[in-house]
Write a protein that holds these residues in place. Structure first.
Motif, PDB file in Angstrom:
ATOM      1  N   SER A 161      -7.835   8.732   7.635  1.00 61.22           N
ATOM      2  CA  SER A 161      -8.075   8.885   6.196  1.00 61.22           C
ATOM      3  C   SER A 161      -7.390  10.144   5.659  1.00 61.22           C
ATOM      4  N   ARG A 162      -7.334  11.189   6.458  1.00 61.00           N
ATOM      5  CA  ARG A 162      -6.639  12.408   6.005  1.00 61.00           C
ATOM      6  C   ARG A 162      -5.144  12.143   5.826  1.00 61.00           C
ATOM      7  N   GLN A 163      -4.550  11.403   6.753  1.00 56.23           N
ATOM      8  CA  GLN A 163      -3.134  11.052   6.640  1.00 56.23           C
ATOM      9  C   GLN A 163      -2.899  10.180   5.410  1.00 56.23           C
ATOM     10  N   LEU A 164      -3.822   9.237   5.149  1.00 59.86           N
ATOM     11  CA  LEU A 164      -3.717   8.400   3.955  1.00 59.86           C
ATOM     12  C   LEU A 164      -3.737   9.279   2.699  1.00 59.86           C
ATOM     13  N   TRP A 165      -4.674  10.230   2.636  1.00 62.11           N
ATOM     14  CA  TRP A 165      -4.768  11.108   1.470  1.00 62.11           C
ATOM     15  C   TRP A 165      -3.510  11.952   1.303  1.00 62.11           C
ATOM     16  N   GLN A 166      -2.963  12.452   2.389  1.00 62.19           N
ATOM     17  CA  GLN A 166      -1.757  13.263   2.287  1.00 62.19           C
ATOM     18  C   GLN A 166      -0.590  12.441   1.742  1.00 62.19           C
ATOM     19  N   THR A 167      -0.445  11.222   2.234  1.00 60.21           N
ATOM     20  CA  THR A 167       0.621  10.335   1.744  1.00 60.21           C
ATOM     21  C   THR A 167       0.381   9.985   0.279  1.00 60.21           C
ATOM     22  N   PHE A 168      -0.861   9.641  -0.053  1.00 66.35           N
ATOM     23  CA  PHE A 168      -1.199   9.285  -1.431  1.00 66.35           C
ATOM     24  C   PHE A 168      -0.949  10.458  -2.381  1.00 66.35           C
ATOM     25  N   ASN A 169      -1.401  11.647  -1.996  1.00 63.53           N
ATOM     26  CA  ASN A 169      -1.197  12.823  -2.850  1.00 63.53           C
ATOM     27  C   ASN A 169       0.282  13.086  -3.103  1.00 63.53           C
ATOM     28  N   HIS A 170       1.102  12.841  -2.097  1.00 64.76           N
ATOM     29  CA  HIS A 170       2.543  13.031  -2.241  1.00 64.76           C
ATOM     30  C   HIS A 170       3.151  12.029  -3.230  1.00 64.76           C
ATOM     31  N   LEU A 178     -18.483  14.225   6.724  1.00 66.48           N
ATOM     32  CA  LEU A 178     -18.921  13.190   5.786  1.00 66.48           C
ATOM     33  C   LEU A 178     -19.604  12.006   6.478  1.00 66.48           C
ATOM     34  N   PRO A 179     -19.093  11.490   7.615  1.00 64.49           N
ATOM     35  CA  PRO A 179     -19.800  10.380   8.272  1.00 64.49           C
ATOM     36  C   PRO A 179     -21.240  10.715   8.655  1.00 64.49           C
ATOM     37  N   GLY A 213      -4.249   2.792  -5.887  1.00 68.41           N
ATOM     38  CA  GLY A 213      -4.116   3.718  -4.775  1.00 68.41           C
ATOM     39  C   GLY A 213      -3.546   3.057  -3.545  1.00 68.41           C
ATOM     40  N   MET A 214      -3.740   3.726  -2.442  1.00 66.99           N
ATOM     41  CA  MET A 214      -3.268   3.249  -1.151  1.00 66.99           C
ATOM     42  C   MET A 214      -4.479   2.991  -0.275  1.00 66.99           C
ATOM     43  N   GLU A 215      -4.367   1.974   0.586  1.00 70.72           N
ATOM     44  CA  GLU A 215      -5.504   1.625   1.425  1.00 70.72           C
ATOM     45  C   GLU A 215      -5.099   1.489   2.882  1.00 70.72           C
ATOM     46  N   ILE A 216      -6.119   1.614   3.736  1.00 69.42           N
ATOM     47  CA  ILE A 216      -5.951   1.349   5.155  1.00 69.42           C
ATOM     48  C   ILE A 216      -7.068   0.413   5.578  1.00 69.42           C
ATOM     49  N   VAL A 217      -6.816  -0.346   6.623  1.00 73.25           N
ATOM     50  CA  VAL A 217      -7.778  -1.314   7.147  1.00 73.25           C
ATOM     51  C   VAL A 217      -8.345  -0.765   8.444  1.00 73.25           C
ATOM     52  N   PHE A 218      -9.659  -0.915   8.622  1.00 71.57           N
ATOM     53  CA  PHE A 218     -10.339  -0.497   9.847  1.00 71.57           C
ATOM     54  C   PHE A 218     -10.985  -1.704  10.489  1.00 71.57           C
ATOM     55  N   GLU A 219     -10.854  -1.805  11.795  1.00 67.40           N
ATOM     56  CA  GLU A 219     -11.484  -2.894  12.527  1.00 67.40           C
ATOM     57  C   GLU A 219     -12.751  -2.387  13.208  1.00 67.40           C
ATOM     58  N   HIS A 220     -13.858  -3.078  13.004  1.00 60.11           N
ATOM     59  CA  HIS A 220     -15.124  -2.822  13.699  1.00 60.11           C
ATOM     60  C   HIS A 220     -15.608  -1.385  13.560  1.00 60.11           C
ATOM     61  N   LYS A 221     -15.407  -0.800  12.428  1.00 67.41           N
ATOM     62  CA  LYS A 221     -15.884   0.570  12.213  1.00 67.41           C
ATOM     63  C   LYS A 221     -16.680   0.607  10.926  1.00 67.41           C
ATOM     64  N   ARG A 222     -17.631   1.523  10.889  1.00 64.67           N
ATOM     65  CA  ARG A 222     -18.421   1.687   9.694  1.00 64.67           C
ATOM     66  C   ARG A 222     -17.822   2.700   8.747  1.00 64.67           C
ATOM     67  N   PHE A 223     -17.230   3.743   9.296  1.00 64.65           N
ATOM     68  CA  PHE A 223     -16.633   4.792   8.490  1.00 64.65           C
ATOM     69  C   PHE A 223     -15.185   4.972   8.923  1.00 64.65           C
ATOM     70  N   PRO A 224     -14.337   5.324   7.991  1.00 66.89           N
ATOM     71  CA  PRO A 224     -12.941   5.566   8.357  1.00 66.89           C
ATOM     72  C   PRO A 224     -12.818   6.749   9.321  1.00 66.89           C
ATOM     73  N   GLU A 225     -11.839   6.664  10.185  1.00 70.48           N
ATOM     74  CA  GLU A 225     -11.570   7.774  11.080  1.00 70.48           C
ATOM     75  C   GLU A 225     -11.007   8.935  10.264  1.00 70.48           C
ATOM     76  N   TYR A 226     -11.434  10.127  10.607  1.00 67.60           N
ATOM     77  CA  TYR A 226     -11.059  11.310   9.857  1.00 67.60           C
ATOM     78  C   TYR A 226      -9.545  11.477   9.790  1.00 67.60           C
TER      79      TYR A 226
END
Length: 181
Positions: free
Chosen positions: A45-54, A126-127, A29-42
């Motif tokens: 992550s939504r943009q990641l899913w849209q790109t991945f789905n495409h 979800l968070p 799949g595709m991944e994103i990196v988050f700095e100093h966060k516990r949960f991905p920003e909505y």
């Protein structure tokens, strides 16, 4: 718009400690990196899913499932200086990790002993569900033991998406798997 109560986001029918063993799997799949966060920003992550789905059709070795199934995985990896890096991956299960697809990565997920929960409602909440689960674990003194030296991959949680998922519908369901350490 009236805010839903948090209790509606968590499956109240299943016991809080519904333990299962997830089998090992290989994912691409595709991944994103988050700095100093516990949960991905909505939005990220939504943009990641849209790109991945495409780009999903570029993965030739996807495992055949009933309908469609995808995974979201929040995990930590350690760099060469043992710094923890928080990553989120939108992915599908595959039959092998032999691939060369630009900007996609593969992971071998080991078999995991997990708590199974169900998030009901819009993905944006979800968070809150994950925070609630974490608070329950703390109240029951179920804290992960510190691991020394750290493993190369620590999975915080897995999100299992299938035909029951819809981005913003109250009837949406996502299965959550929280690994025990």
């Amino acid at each position: 718009m009236k805010q839903q109560k948090l209790s509606s986001f968590i499956d109240q029918k299943s016991p809080p400690m519904n333990m299962i063993r997830l089998p090992s799997m290989m994912v691409i799949g595709m991944e994103i990196v988050f700095e100093h966060k516990r949960f991905p920003e909505y939005q990220a992550s939504r943009q990641l899913w849209q790109t991945f789905n495409h780009r999903l059709q570029q993965i030739p070795n996807r495992k055949k499932t009933k309908g469609w199934e995808k995974w979201g995985i929040l995990y930590h990896q350690f760099d060469e200086t043992q710094q923890k890096i928080l990553k989120y991956m939108a992915c599908v299960e595959v039959s092998d990790l032999k691939f060369q697809i630009a900007s996609m990565v593969g992971l071998q997920i080991p078999s995991l002993h997990c708590q199974k929960h169900i998030h009901r409602g819009a993905l944006i909440h979800l968070p809150e569900t994950l925070d609630h689960i974490t608070q329950q674990k703390r109240q029951k003194n179920i804290e992960p033991e510190p691991l020394l030296p750290p493993p190369p991959l620590i999975i915080d949680h897995l999100e299992h998406y299938d035909h029951r998922f819809h981005w913003s519908k109250p009837s949406s369901e996502i299965r959550l798997y929280i690994p025990e350490r």
